[in-house]
Design an enzyme around this catalytic site. Sequence first.
Site, PDB file in Angstrom:
ATOM      1  N   VAL A 191      19.525   3.169   7.236  1.00 14.56           N
ATOM      2  CA  VAL A 191      19.532   3.353   5.780  1.00 14.56           C
ATOM      3  C   VAL A 191      18.434   4.356   5.456  1.00 14.56           C
ATOM      4  O   VAL A 191      17.269   4.161   5.827  1.00 14.56           O
ATOM      5  CB  VAL A 191      19.298   2.019   5.046  1.00 14.56           C
ATOM      6  CG1 VAL A 191      19.349   2.233   3.543  1.00 14.56           C
ATOM      7  CG2 VAL A 191      20.329   0.985   5.473  1.00 14.56           C
ATOM      8  N   SER A 244      13.519  -2.383  16.688  1.00 10.23           N
ATOM      9  CA  SER A 244      14.036  -1.037  16.440  1.00 10.23           C
ATOM     10  C   SER A 244      13.580  -0.133  17.571  1.00 10.23           C
ATOM     11  O   SER A 244      12.516  -0.341  18.172  1.00 10.23           O
ATOM     12  CB  SER A 244      13.551  -0.500  15.093  1.00 10.23           C
ATOM     13  OG  SER A 244      12.141  -0.406  15.073  1.00 10.23           O
ATOM     14  N   THR A 278       0.805  -1.226   0.000  1.00 10.46           N
ATOM     15  CA  THR A 278       0.000   0.000   0.000  1.00 10.46           C
ATOM     16  C   THR A 278       0.836   1.273   0.000  1.00 10.46           C
ATOM     17  O   THR A 278       0.283   2.383   0.095  1.00 10.46           O
ATOM     18  CB  THR A 278      -0.942   0.013   1.219  1.00 10.46           C
ATOM     19  OG1 THR A 278      -0.158  -0.130   2.420  1.00 10.46           O
ATOM     20  CG2 THR A 278      -1.932  -1.142   1.142  1.00 10.46           C
ATOM     21  N   ASP A 330       4.034   2.350  14.498  1.00 10.01           N
ATOM     22  CA  ASP A 330       5.447   2.714  14.589  1.00 10.01           C
ATOM     23  C   ASP A 330       5.545   4.189  14.935  1.00 10.01           C
ATOM     24  O   ASP A 330       4.523   4.894  15.041  1.00 10.01           O
ATOM     25  CB  ASP A 330       6.161   2.424  13.266  1.00 10.01           C
ATOM     26  CG  ASP A 330       7.649   2.138  13.453  1.00 10.01           C
ATOM     27  OD1 ASP A 330       8.188   2.467  14.530  1.00 10.01           O
ATOM     28  OD2 ASP A 330       8.262   1.599  12.520  1.00 10.01           O
ATOM     29  N   PHE A 376       7.538   1.081  19.762  1.00  7.78           N
ATOM     30  CA  PHE A 376       6.184   1.586  19.949  1.00  7.78           C
ATOM     31  C   PHE A 376       5.219   0.444  20.268  1.00  7.78           C
ATOM     32  O   PHE A 376       4.353   0.570  21.153  1.00  7.78           O
ATOM     33  CB  PHE A 376       5.740   2.330  18.690  1.00  7.78           C
ATOM     34  CG  PHE A 376       4.330   2.835  18.732  1.00  7.78           C
ATOM     35  CD1 PHE A 376       3.938   3.794  19.648  1.00  7.78           C
ATOM     36  CD2 PHE A 376       3.376   2.340  17.844  1.00  7.78           C
ATOM     37  CE1 PHE A 376       2.626   4.263  19.685  1.00  7.78           C
ATOM     38  CE2 PHE A 376       2.071   2.802  17.872  1.00  7.78           C
ATOM     39  CZ  PHE A 376       1.696   3.769  18.792  1.00  7.78           C
ATOM     40  N   GLU A 377       5.349  -0.678  19.576  1.00  9.51           N
ATOM     41  CA  GLU A 377       4.464  -1.823  19.817  1.00  9.51           C
ATOM     42  C   GLU A 377       4.715  -2.431  21.189  1.00  9.51           C
ATOM     43  O   GLU A 377       3.766  -2.863  21.864  1.00  9.51           O
ATOM     44  CB  GLU A 377       4.666  -2.855  18.704  1.00  9.51           C
ATOM     45  CG  GLU A 377       4.127  -2.371  17.360  1.00  9.51           C
ATOM     46  CD  GLU A 377       4.716  -3.090  16.164  1.00  9.51           C
ATOM     47  OE1 GLU A 377       4.162  -2.940  15.062  1.00  9.51           O
ATOM     48  OE2 GLU A 377       5.737  -3.800  16.318  1.00  9.51           O
ATOM     49  N   ASN A 420       8.396  -3.593  17.534  1.00  8.41           N
ATOM     50  CA  ASN A 420       9.271  -2.436  17.590  1.00  8.41           C
ATOM     51  C   ASN A 420       9.022  -1.731  18.924  1.00  8.41           C
ATOM     52  O   ASN A 420       8.195  -2.178  19.733  1.00  8.41           O
ATOM     53  CB  ASN A 420       9.066  -1.505  16.391  1.00  8.41           C
ATOM     54  CG  ASN A 420       7.625  -1.010  16.261  1.00  8.41           C
ATOM     55  OD1 ASN A 420       6.951  -0.737  17.258  1.00  8.41           O
ATOM     56  ND2 ASN A 420       7.142  -0.892  15.030  1.00  8.41           N
ATOM     57  N   ASP A 444       8.789  -8.267   8.222  1.00  4.54           N
ATOM     58  CA  ASP A 444       8.413  -9.629   7.840  1.00  4.54           C
ATOM     59  C   ASP A 444       9.657 -10.480   7.586  1.00  4.54           C
ATOM     60  O   ASP A 444       9.721 -11.651   7.986  1.00  4.54           O
ATOM     61  CB  ASP A 444       7.533  -9.601   6.591  1.00  4.54           C
ATOM     62  CG  ASP A 444       6.359  -8.650   6.741  1.00  4.54           C
ATOM     63  OD1 ASP A 444       5.727  -8.660   7.807  1.00  4.54           O
ATOM     64  OD2 ASP A 444       6.081  -7.891   5.794  1.00  4.54           O
TER      65      ASP A 444
END
Length: 424
Positions: free
Chosen positions: A338, A299, A159, A230, A264-265, A262, A347
């Site tokens: 990056v 992350s 998406t 995120d 936030f999760e 991550n 994934d």
Amino acid sequence: MGGSGSVGAVSEGLWGAVGVWVQRECGGGRGPFKWRCRALPAHSGSGLADVKAFRCLRRSPESAAWARRFALPCAPGGSALPGEGRLRLRLRPAACSCGSGGRAGRAGGMEAEEARCRVLSIQSHVVCGYVGNKAASFPLQVLGFEVDPVNSVQFSNHTGYAHWKGQMLNSDELHELYEGLKLNNVNHYDYVLTGYTRDASFLATVVDIVQELKLQNSDLVYVCDPVMGDKWKGEGSMYVPKELLPVYRDRVVPVADIITPNQFEAELLTGRKIHTEKEALEVMDMLHAMGPETVVITSSDLQGSLGSDFLIALGSQRKTRADGTKVTQRIRMESPKVDADFVGTGDLFAAMLLAWTHKHPNNLKVACEKTVSAMQHVLQRTIKCAKAHAGKGNKPSPAQLELRMVQSKKDIENPEIIIKATEL
């Protein structure tokens, strides 16, 4: 099958597979074929068995080769007479065997139909590009796993493009697919891997499937990437409906063995904010207490020793010793950022962590080093190719930033360790 003492009773289905293997590998499928097998006592727990294969062979180069291989009596001219061949097979209880360092390990000698490590992967799918099952299946297969994908959505592309088309699988359809597996008795898995979904009832059905699979295989490992949101420029935001949070927190995480949120999760799941490494470790302890044995915060915006141009990942693995005491291994990794908007990296990370924790079940440091190093190889190759296609000074398009997965096969299979983990 028996355990360490003897082979014991062997299922008719396995011996059937042995017969098919002997016919395929040794007889070329020609001529009438008969076989029988006899299990012998195991020696020192090796689980060896003799298989006696009887075959009436026609005169052919294949029959002569088969006879030489198993020392069958030969008639003049080199063709094999009806005779007996014996091969030794290593047998073991039903457990996956992909990867020499895994929980079952790879058996030595010939295996008639090697027990394969099977993964049920319930994730999104795109026709073009690499996210969800498209990002997870290839690396798992390269690393020796059988992958059965269930596509929670089927889109033309991810998406992040200007346009996309496709369909979504609902909970009833997921249940129907699983019932088909059950009716054929092929719902036997060593791992379940899940990622992005937008529907709470679909996620609840996933939990029901995981619980049923764990009832029939207590060693099954559920690897969950709790994809919810995120942070962008320091602000967290959910990109799935909010009603998924209580399902993840109250139903999914308690049955998961490995989770890869991550920062936030992880904060969403525990209700705790993370500002320091100490707070991150406390949050991982809270997640352990909810159920998972392995927690990797993939992350974070924590400041590392190498500066702001590096991304911090933290891992924690809690094992229970035979005497009931618990031991926890914690690691920190710093990898260069990056400057690009990649899709599918989470994934890919979860799939490779599944594979490398399987191959190094008691060494989270090595498993994470191989996972993150392989990720870096893929991302660096991708950004290099994307910039070359975009041209100097131009921002690469979503199509140009699709992960260079096939081109990175060797790096996925045998990654050079370029990112080292620090044990905390």
